[in-house]
Design a protein around this motif. Structure first.
Motif, PDB file in Angstrom:
ATOM      1  N   GLU A  62       0.831  -1.203   0.000  1.00  0.00           N
ATOM      2  CA  GLU A  62       0.000   0.000   0.000  1.00  0.00           C
ATOM      3  C   GLU A  62       0.866   1.253   0.000  1.00  0.00           C
ATOM      4  N   VAL A  63       0.325   2.290  -0.634  1.00  0.00           N
ATOM      5  CA  VAL A  63       0.938   3.614  -0.650  1.00  0.00           C
ATOM      6  C   VAL A  63       0.023   4.546   0.125  1.00  0.00           C
ATOM      7  N   VAL A  64       0.562   5.218   1.130  1.00  0.00           N
ATOM      8  CA  VAL A  64      -0.176   6.168   1.960  1.00  0.00           C
ATOM      9  C   VAL A  64       0.363   7.552   1.684  1.00  0.00           C
ATOM     10  N   GLU A  65      -0.495   8.480   1.273  1.00  0.00           N
ATOM     11  CA  GLU A  65      -0.034   9.843   1.030  1.00  0.00           C
ATOM     12  C   GLU A  65      -0.649  10.800   2.040  1.00  0.00           C
ATOM     13  N   LEU A  66       0.206  11.451   2.824  1.00  0.00           N
ATOM     14  CA  LEU A  66      -0.222  12.443   3.805  1.00  0.00           C
ATOM     15  C   LEU A  66      -0.277  13.803   3.113  1.00  0.00           C
ATOM     16  N   GLY A  67      -1.502  14.287   2.875  1.00  0.00           N
ATOM     17  CA  GLY A  67      -1.694  15.522   2.117  1.00  0.00           C
ATOM     18  C   GLY A  67      -1.616  15.232   0.640  1.00  0.00           C
ATOM     19  N   CYS A  68      -2.736  14.837   0.050  1.00  0.00           N
ATOM     20  CA  CYS A  68      -2.705  14.221  -1.279  1.00  0.00           C
ATOM     21  C   CYS A  68      -2.585  15.219  -2.424  1.00  0.00           C
ATOM     22  N   GLY A  69      -2.902  16.503  -2.214  1.00  0.00           N
ATOM     23  CA  GLY A  69      -2.724  17.484  -3.280  1.00  0.00           C
ATOM     24  C   GLY A  69      -3.518  17.137  -4.530  1.00  0.00           C
ATOM     25  N   ASP A  70      -2.972  17.495  -5.699  1.00  0.00           N
ATOM     26  CA  ASP A  70      -3.691  17.252  -6.948  1.00  0.00           C
ATOM     27  C   ASP A  70      -3.471  15.849  -7.494  1.00  0.00           C
ATOM     28  N   VAL A 127      -3.900   4.949  -0.177  1.00  0.00           N
ATOM     29  CA  VAL A 127      -4.606   5.578   0.942  1.00  0.00           C
ATOM     30  C   VAL A 127      -4.291   7.074   0.947  1.00  0.00           C
ATOM     31  N   PRO A 128      -5.112   7.897   0.294  1.00  0.00           N
ATOM     32  CA  PRO A 128      -4.902   9.350   0.370  1.00  0.00           C
ATOM     33  C   PRO A 128      -5.468   9.887   1.684  1.00  0.00           C
ATOM     34  N   VAL A 129      -4.695  10.750   2.338  1.00  0.00           N
ATOM     35  CA  VAL A 129      -5.080  11.322   3.628  1.00  0.00           C
ATOM     36  C   VAL A 129      -5.066  12.835   3.502  1.00  0.00           C
ATOM     37  N   ASP A 130      -6.176  13.478   3.848  1.00  0.00           N
ATOM     38  CA  ASP A 130      -6.214  14.940   3.795  1.00  0.00           C
ATOM     39  C   ASP A 130      -7.334  15.427   4.697  1.00  0.00           C
ATOM     40  N   ILE A 131      -7.144  16.607   5.277  1.00  0.00           N
ATOM     41  CA  ILE A 131      -8.190  17.177   6.123  1.00  0.00           C
ATOM     42  C   ILE A 131      -9.332  17.736   5.288  1.00  0.00           C
ATOM     43  N   SER A 132      -9.098  17.968   3.996  1.00  0.00           N
ATOM     44  CA  SER A 132     -10.094  18.554   3.107  1.00  0.00           C
ATOM     45  C   SER A 132     -10.900  17.470   2.396  1.00  0.00           C
ATOM     46  N   GLU A 133     -12.210  17.490   2.578  1.00  0.00           N
ATOM     47  CA  GLU A 133     -13.078  16.548   1.867  1.00  0.00           C
ATOM     48  C   GLU A 133     -13.018  16.787   0.362  1.00  0.00           C
ATOM     49  N   ASP A 134     -12.898  18.057  -0.044  1.00  0.00           N
ATOM     50  CA  ASP A 134     -12.812  18.368  -1.475  1.00  0.00           C
ATOM     51  C   ASP A 134     -11.563  17.746  -2.089  1.00  0.00           C
ATOM     52  N   ALA A 135     -10.440  17.826  -1.368  1.00  0.00           N
ATOM     53  CA  ALA A 135      -9.193  17.251  -1.885  1.00  0.00           C
ATOM     54  C   ALA A 135      -9.317  15.742  -2.033  1.00  0.00           C
ATOM     55  N   ILE A 136      -9.927  15.103  -1.043  1.00  0.00           N
ATOM     56  CA  ILE A 136     -10.112  13.648  -1.106  1.00  0.00           C
ATOM     57  C   ILE A 136     -11.014  13.280  -2.279  1.00  0.00           C
ATOM     58  N   GLN A 137     -12.109  14.017  -2.451  1.00  0.00           N
ATOM     59  CA  GLN A 137     -13.036  13.717  -3.545  1.00  0.00           C
ATOM     60  C   GLN A 137     -12.344  13.893  -4.896  1.00  0.00           C
ATOM     61  N   THR A 138     -11.546  14.958  -5.022  1.00  0.00           N
ATOM     62  CA  THR A 138     -10.848  15.218  -6.287  1.00  0.00           C
ATOM     63  C   THR A 138      -9.889  14.095  -6.620  1.00  0.00           C
ATOM     64  N   ILE A 139      -9.117  13.661  -5.637  1.00  0.00           N
ATOM     65  CA  ILE A 139      -8.121  12.630  -5.937  1.00  0.00           C
ATOM     66  C   ILE A 139      -8.783  11.273  -6.150  1.00  0.00           C
ATOM     67  N   GLU A 140      -9.893  11.017  -5.476  1.00  0.00           N
ATOM     68  CA  GLU A 140     -10.620   9.762  -5.726  1.00  0.00           C
ATOM     69  C   GLU A 140     -11.107   9.716  -7.168  1.00  0.00           C
ATOM     70  N   GLU A 141     -11.686  10.826  -7.640  1.00  0.00           N
ATOM     71  CA  GLU A 141     -12.165  10.871  -9.024  1.00  0.00           C
ATOM     72  C   GLU A 141     -10.997  10.715  -9.990  1.00  0.00           C
ATOM     73  N   ARG A 142      -9.891  11.378  -9.667  1.00  0.00           N
ATOM     74  CA  ARG A 142      -8.729  11.326 -10.542  1.00  0.00           C
ATOM     75  C   ARG A 142      -8.172   9.908 -10.627  1.00  0.00           C
ATOM     76  N   MET A 143      -7.980   9.255  -9.496  1.00  0.00           N
ATOM     77  CA  MET A 143      -7.363   7.939  -9.483  1.00  0.00           C
ATOM     78  C   MET A 143      -8.302   6.863 -10.025  1.00  0.00           C
ATOM     79  N   THR A 144      -9.586   7.011  -9.799  1.00  0.00           N
ATOM     80  CA  THR A 144     -10.548   6.039 -10.332  1.00  0.00           C
ATOM     81  C   THR A 144     -10.490   6.019 -11.852  1.00  0.00           C
ATOM     82  N   ASP A 145     -10.348   7.212 -12.448  1.00  0.00           N
ATOM     83  CA  ASP A 145     -10.270   7.285 -13.909  1.00  0.00           C
ATOM     84  C   ASP A 145      -8.897   6.864 -14.431  1.00  0.00           C
ATOM     85  N   ALA A 146      -7.839   7.327 -13.760  1.00  0.00           N
ATOM     86  CA  ALA A 146      -6.488   7.130 -14.287  1.00  0.00           C
ATOM     87  C   ALA A 146      -5.940   5.732 -13.994  1.00  0.00           C
TER      88      ALA A 146
END
Length: 333
Positions: A90-98, A119-138
């Motif tokens: 597993e890869v865990v990212e603290l502060g997932c960014g873009d 496992v993307p980790v971020d205090i921002s729900e928007d950041a988590i949602q963005t990276i989930e959408e990005r990784m699901t597609d990519a």
């Protein structure tokens, strides 16, 4: 006069202002403006407008940091995977960014193995949602297990991967926002979270020519200054303050003793600023500053020292072509 009559004469702050005063931001501003040396944490620079301005900063010619780390991941992602030399569970990212850099690394890992959890980790729900959408597609083959919350809460979880190693990412020179003592404590937290043999990939901005550092934090277009001025605007919007940005100036400089670029907003005259939600009047002398950020820079010796103090050893250092930036691969020992 009756108690009932007296109670009617006590003014009550409107509910939105009361809520703002008790918010995390409100409490931080109150504490920071009352301090002998005024300071507000850089984390409060990142409201929606601040975050958009920071993205703009990363695209400036002077701001080399993002481009240097992008280059490392573009050209050396497979080398990073090969340096680990074992299956990564597993890869865990603290502060997932873009997620652009992380996508390159995850793709390099997938080129070597079939199963992977991210496992993307971020205090921002928007950041988590963005990276989930990005990784699901990519990367549809990567299993996602997101965590919304702060690092401290996440790092209290220490479940072992079912097989293989764990790789923790803390990229983008985020470690530079900590003092060296704070950085050691934080990396020790990651050490406690990891199992023996797990890895940490840590992004660090290297010490370099002072003029280059100054240019990166004092760009010609004034975007960095606008990023900092936005904090005054945020206090005006959310806390009913009456800051006049024309009475402050952005000041960024390299403190050689700290080994850090420091950012301030400096009052250009003696003045008083009211903050309605906090029922506070903050007094500023001429040239008195609000400290916003320290961005610590590292030498190679500093990196080895940080690793040793935190229970890691340096496996390999990956730098950009100009040796401005390093992603340090550390292993728990």
């Amino acid at each position: 006069m009756s108690v009932e009559a007296t109670s009617r004469t006590i003014p009550q702050r409107p509910a939105p202002m009361a809520a703002a005063a008790n918010s995390e931001f409100g409490l931080a501003v109150e504490q920071g403006l009352k301090a002998d040396q005024k300071a507000i944490s850089s984390r409060y620079l990142y409201d929606s407008r601040g975050s958009a301005l920071f993205v703009e900063i990363t695209q400036l010619d002077e701001y080399y940091l993002s481009r240097c780390e992008d280059e490392i991941f573009r050209d050396q992602a497979h080398r990073i995977v090969q340096a680990i030399g074992s299956e990564i569970a597993e890869v865990v990212e603290l502060g997932c960014g873009d997620g652009f850099k992380t996508e390159r690394l995850l793709q390099a890992i997938q080129d070597e193995q079939s199963q992977l959890k991210f496992v993307p980790v971020d205090i921002s729900e928007d950041a988590i949602q963005t990276i989930e959408e990005r990784m699901t597609d990519a990367l549809p083959g990567v299993r996602l297990d997101s965590f919304t919350g702060d690092y401290d809460h996440f790092l209290q979880r220490n479940a072992k991967p079912t097989s293989g190693a764990r790789l923790v990412l803390f990229l983008g020179s985020n470690i530079g926002n900590f003092t060296h003592a704070e950085a050691s404590r934080f990396v020790r937290q990651i050490h406690q979270y990891c199992n023996t043999g797990d890895y940490l990939l840590l992004g660090l901005d290297l010490k370099k020519d002072i003029d280059l550092l100054h240019a990166a934090y004092n760009d010609n277009r004034g975007v960095t200054a606008e990023f900092n001025f936005n904090l005054l605007e945020r206090m005006n919007r959310e806390l009913g303050a009456n800051f006049d940005r024309n009475k402050f100036r952005h000041h960024g400089y390299y403190n050689a003793q700290l080994g850090a670029m420091q950012s301030y907003l400096v009052s250009t005259e003696a003045q008083s600023v009211a903050v309605e939600a906090l029922d506070l009047v903050a007094h500023f002398d001429c040239l008195e500053a609000i400290h916003l950020e320290d961005s610590h820079k590292y030498s190679l010796q500093d990196i080895h020292r940080l690793a040793a103090h935190s229970g890691f050893r340096v496996q390999e250092l990956f730098s950009d072509s100009r040796d401005y930036f390093v992603d340090a691969l550390l292993q728990k020992v």
